[in-house]
Enzyme design. Sequence first.
Site, PDB file in Angstrom:
ATOM      1  N   GLY A 154     -10.882  34.760 -31.027  1.00  0.00           N
ATOM      2  CA  GLY A 154     -11.950  34.548 -30.041  1.00  0.00           C
ATOM      3  C   GLY A 154     -11.407  33.876 -28.797  1.00  0.00           C
ATOM      4  N   ASN A 155     -12.276  33.388 -27.926  1.00  0.00           N
ATOM      5  CA  ASN A 155     -11.830  32.661 -26.729  1.00  0.00           C
ATOM      6  C   ASN A 155     -12.878  31.624 -26.339  1.00  0.00           C
ATOM      7  OD1 ASN A 155     -13.759  33.939 -24.764  1.00  0.00           O
ATOM      8  ND2 ASN A 155     -12.669  35.769 -25.470  1.00  0.00           N
ATOM      9  N   HIS A 156     -12.595  30.869 -25.274  1.00  0.00           N
ATOM     10  CA  HIS A 156     -13.422  29.703 -24.930  1.00  0.00           C
ATOM     11  C   HIS A 156     -14.660  30.031 -24.097  1.00  0.00           C
ATOM     12  CE1 HIS A 156     -10.559  26.898 -26.532  1.00  0.00           C
ATOM     13  NE2 HIS A 156      -9.589  27.423 -25.801  1.00  0.00           N
TER      14      HIS A 156
END
Length: 403
Positions: free
Chosen positions: A210-212
């Site tokens: 995933g990412n922020h």
Amino acid sequence: MNGILSGKKILLGITGGIAAYKSILLLRLLVKEGATVQVVITPSAASFVSPLVLATLSKHPVAIEWVKDDAQWANHVMLGRWADIIVVAPTTCNTISKFATGLCDNLLMAVLLSATCPVMIAPAMDEDMWLHAATNRNMATLRSDGHIVLPVAHGELGSGLTGEGRMLEPEIILAHIVQMVSGSKPLVGLSAVVTAGPTHEPIDPVRFIGNHSSGLMGIEIANALQAAGAQTTLVLGPTHLRANSAVNTIMVTTAQQMFDAVANVFPDTQIGVMAAAVADYRPATVADQKIKKQAHELALSLVKNPDILQHCGMNKSTNQLVVGFALETNNEAANAIEKLQRKNADMIVMNSLQDEGATFGSANNKVTIFEPGGLSQSFPLMSKQDLAKEIVSLIAKRIHEKA
Ligand code: CTP
């Protein structure tokens, strides 16, 4: 005359900057659209643009000094109350600073401080002045005082340097004025699809890539499109934030699910805004069971996800407008322009991770918008909510140009 500004009273302020020559064209456009225009210039603006030209085009005497030649007092309070909107174009760094502190040392400043109508300013200055912390502070003050501060363009500057700080072109300022004065919902009858948030690409039942991304920028754009009258669908990746209830939200997890949802809706919309931070790759296989810790090293094989923005850009019809985002860490402008072309988008909103205060999860953002034909607009640091309104107002202008 039956123009789009017919019956509107506009006070055009001009301050002493090289961009003042463009104010003549803005004045012509306003008059052509049927507005009654009263021009007020600062004493230093007279060195850049002739009051005789302005008086001739506006068909009204130009106000410069407190007392006119015939010893008649220029009533700044009445001028400030007469207008439906005051537009100061160009607005120099000096005038921005004076307006932010309420300094009243010329007739135009007195008119601005007496205004009971919306005030719009179109800044113009050299890049170093535009980027200076003091200028940004002053513009934030003007915004929080309720004034409309337009962005600047990127290009050749009065100093001969190239960068941010050029006054917007008169046609673009006119579009902002029309939208402000008409106060209408410019996107009524149109529909839009927006992507926002991250995607989660499962590795096994408990882990993902995933990412922020918080999704806030895309959510604010969906809210702003809906507020402007467009029927809006938001395809939202995993995040705890939500759009207003009037927005039709479809929750998804993976890039493939996001792609499928957008591909389904896009053909029936006129506007597509892809603001999601889509994972470029996903694991080639998803383990049925939790992967146990065994060997010293573990290699994951990844395959490419479909590019949603590119799909929309490549499949759009002539009446559809597609907007993408670019988050860059280096060679920002060049990469954003390359993305604009590769994905056949109508606009790329570029933000740089090098910009302070414009990071993941922040309430603020600082962007430059690139369009085909070398057009660009750089916005100062502002809230994602305000920025969403700016982006939607540009979308509204462009979509109506296509119609
Ligand atoms: N985007 C998309 N689908 C993808 C990847 C990206 O719709 N699979 C969209 C994003 O929502 C954004 C734009 O493409 O509007 C640019 O995303 P970005 O990650 O900056 O670009 P990439 O194409 O992934 O290029 P790179 O990672 O090489 O910078």
